[in-house]
Design a protein around this motif. Structure first.
Motif, PDB file in Angstrom:
ATOM      1  N   SER A  41       0.792  -1.231   0.000  1.00 31.10           N
ATOM      2  CA  SER A  41       0.000   0.000   0.000  1.00 31.10           C
ATOM      3  C   SER A  41       0.825   1.282   0.000  1.00 31.10           C
ATOM      4  O   SER A  41       0.254   2.367  -0.140  1.00 31.10           O
ATOM      5  CB  SER A  41      -0.955   0.004   1.187  1.00 31.10           C
ATOM      6  N   LYS A  44       0.082   3.568  -2.838  1.00 27.77           N
ATOM      7  CA  LYS A  44      -1.016   4.547  -2.891  1.00 27.77           C
ATOM      8  C   LYS A  44      -0.546   6.002  -2.909  1.00 27.77           C
ATOM      9  O   LYS A  44      -1.105   6.811  -3.659  1.00 27.77           O
ATOM     10  CB  LYS A  44      -1.998   4.311  -1.759  1.00 27.77           C
ATOM     11  N   HIS A  79     -10.654   7.749   0.752  1.00 25.59           N
ATOM     12  CA  HIS A  79     -11.250   6.505   1.263  1.00 25.59           C
ATOM     13  C   HIS A  79     -12.638   6.738   1.850  1.00 25.59           C
ATOM     14  O   HIS A  79     -12.998   6.155   2.877  1.00 25.59           O
ATOM     15  CB  HIS A  79     -10.336   5.851   2.296  1.00 25.59           C
ATOM     16  N   ASN A 102      -8.750  -0.689  -1.287  1.00 22.56           N
ATOM     17  CA  ASN A 102      -7.944  -0.937  -2.480  1.00 22.56           C
ATOM     18  C   ASN A 102      -8.787  -0.756  -3.736  1.00 22.56           C
ATOM     19  O   ASN A 102      -8.317  -0.211  -4.750  1.00 22.56           O
ATOM     20  CB  ASN A 102      -7.390  -2.359  -2.453  1.00 22.56           C
ATOM     21  N   PHE A 105      -8.938   2.801  -4.948  1.00 24.97           N
ATOM     22  CA  PHE A 105      -7.767   3.292  -5.681  1.00 24.97           C
ATOM     23  C   PHE A 105      -7.675   2.674  -7.070  1.00 24.97           C
ATOM     24  O   PHE A 105      -7.159   3.296  -8.008  1.00 24.97           O
ATOM     25  CB  PHE A 105      -6.492   3.059  -4.868  1.00 24.97           C
ATOM     26  N   GLU A 106      -8.180   1.474  -7.215  1.00 23.41           N
ATOM     27  CA  GLU A 106      -8.226   0.882  -8.555  1.00 23.41           C
ATOM     28  C   GLU A 106      -9.252   1.613  -9.425  1.00 23.41           C
ATOM     29  O   GLU A 106      -9.014   1.849 -10.620  1.00 23.41           O
ATOM     30  CB  GLU A 106      -8.524  -0.604  -8.438  1.00 23.41           C
ATOM     31  N   SER A 142      -1.923  -3.226  -9.860  1.00 25.12           N
ATOM     32  CA  SER A 142      -2.880  -2.347  -9.188  1.00 25.12           C
ATOM     33  C   SER A 142      -2.233  -1.074  -8.643  1.00 25.12           C
ATOM     34  O   SER A 142      -1.186  -1.135  -7.976  1.00 25.12           O
ATOM     35  CB  SER A 142      -3.545  -3.093  -8.029  1.00 25.12           C
ATOM     36  N   ALA A 144      -3.279   0.400  -6.224  1.00 24.49           N
ATOM     37  CA  ALA A 144      -3.482   0.344  -4.775  1.00 24.49           C
ATOM     38  C   ALA A 144      -2.359  -0.384  -4.054  1.00 24.49           C
ATOM     39  O   ALA A 144      -2.077  -0.080  -2.891  1.00 24.49           O
ATOM     40  CB  ALA A 144      -4.808  -0.352  -4.462  1.00 24.49           C
ATOM     41  N   LYS A 145      -1.668  -1.339  -4.753  1.00 24.65           N
ATOM     42  CA  LYS A 145      -0.805  -2.232  -3.972  1.00 24.65           C
ATOM     43  C   LYS A 145       0.319  -2.925  -4.725  1.00 24.65           C
ATOM     44  O   LYS A 145       1.057  -3.705  -4.111  1.00 24.65           O
ATOM     45  CB  LYS A 145      -1.660  -3.315  -3.322  1.00 24.65           C
TER      46      LYS A 145
END
Length: 272
Positions: A41, A44, A79, A102, A105-106, A142, A144-145
Motif C-alpha cells: 500500500s 497509494k 477513502h 484498495n 484506488f483501482e 494495481s 493500490a498495492k
C-alpha cells in the motif's frame, strides 16, 4: 544517523532505510539503495501524487464523479467513496464512512486512465517517476498495492513531498490536510480509529493510537505503510521524512519495531 542501525535488528531477510530533510539532503541511509522491494500500500501515495499532477493539468477535478454513484475523485482519494476494501461492492453512501479501500484506488486509476487517455501505469511513469528520476520504480499492476521501488527512489519521493516540484505547494498542502474530518474507520493492522483522518491519498497522524509512527511524531505527520513491511512518513514539524523498506509481511514485528525506530530518528534530528 546512528538510529538507522536499528533496522539491523529487525527480524527480516533484508531492510533499507533513509532520512531526508526538507531541503532534499539525505541525513542518512542504511541498507541496499537499489534493491527493489514490493511496496504493497505504499503504492497509494505514488498513485495519489499522479492524481494531483492530473488535477493541476486540468485532466480531472476533485469533485467530478468517479467510482460508485455519488462518489467523486476526492472521495476515492480520501477513502470515503463507500467501496469495500477489496471488492467492487458499495458498503456506505459516499462521504459517510472512512472505508479504507484498495478497490477505490483501482477505480481512481481507471478514472485517470480514461481522463488522460493513457494507461495509469504509463501516466504515473510520465507524470511522477521520470521527472523525479525514479528509474527503479514500476507499477506492474494495481495502483493500490502493486508498486515496486527502491530506497534511492523513495528517498527522492520523500524529498518531493517536502519541497514539491511537480505540483504547487498549495496543492500538496491541501492533500496532506484532513479531508472530510470526523469520520471513523479501521486503520488496517491497528484497529478502529475515531476519527480515522486522511488527506488525499495520505494518512494523517493526528492523535491516533495505536499507530505505526512514533509517540514523538507530530499530529501533522502524513504518509503510508504497506503490508509488505515498508513505510514512508513526512513530519513537517521535524522538517524531515523517513523511508523504510523490508521484505517481510507486516505483523507484530512491525508493530513493535516501527514506533521506537521513528522516535529514535526524531530524537537524533532534534539533537542536531
Amino acid at each position: 544517523m546512528e538510529s538507522l542501525r536499528m533496522i539491523d535488528d529487525w527480524p527480516v531477510p533484508a531492510a533499507a532505510a533513509a532520512v531526508v530533510r526538507a531541503d532534499g539532503t539525505v541525513a542518512g541511509s542504511r541498507g541496499p539503495a537499489e534493491q527493489p522491494f514490493r511496496l504493497a500500500s505504499v503504492t497509494k501515495p505514488l498513485a495519489a501524487y499522479a492524481a494531483l499532477v492530473a488535477l493541476e493539468e486540468g485532466a480531472v477535478e476533485l469533485d467530478e464523479p468517479a467510482g460508485p454513484e455519488g462518489s467523486t475523485v476526492r472521495h476515492l482519494l480520501a477513502h470515503t467513496s463507500g467501496l469495500a476494501f477489496d471488492e467492487p461492492r458499495t458498503m456506505a453512501a459516499p462521504g459517510t464512512r472512512r472505508l479504507y479501500s484498495n478497490t477505490g484506488f483501482e477505480a481512481l486509476g481507471d478514472h485517470l486512465a480514461k481522463a488522460t487517455e493513457i494507461p495509469f501505469s504509463a501516466y504515473l511513469r510520465e507524470a511522477v517517476l521520470e521527472p523525479l528520476g525514479m528509474a527503479g520504480t514500476e507499477l506492474p499492476g494495481s495502483p493500490a498495492k502493486d508498486g515496486v521501488s527502491t530506497l534511492a527512489d523513495l528517498t527522492r519521493f520523500a524529498a518531493e513531498l517536502q519541497s514539491p516540484t511537480l505540483v504547487d505547494r498549495s496543492t500538496l498542502d491541501a492533500a496532506t490536510q484532513v479531508v472530510q474530518p470526523g469520520l471513523s474507520g479501521v486503520l488496517p493492522g491497528y484497529g478502529h480509529q475515531k476519527p480515522n483522518d486522511w488527506g488525499l491519498g495520505f494518512e494523517i497522524r493526528d492523535a491516533k493510537s495505536p499507530h505505526w509512527t512514533g509517540s514523538e511524531s507530530s499530529p501533522r505527520t502524513f504518509g503510508h505503510f504497506g503490508q509488505r513491511g515498508s513505510f514512508l512518513w513526512v513530519d513537517p514539524e521535524a522538517r524531515a521524512g523517513c523511508v523504510a523498506l523490508a521484505d517481510r509481511q507486516f505483523g507484530p514485528w512491525a508493530i513493535e519495531a516501527w514506533p521506537p525506530f521513528t522516535d529514535a530518528i526524531l530524537a537524533e534530528l532534534r539533537a542536531g
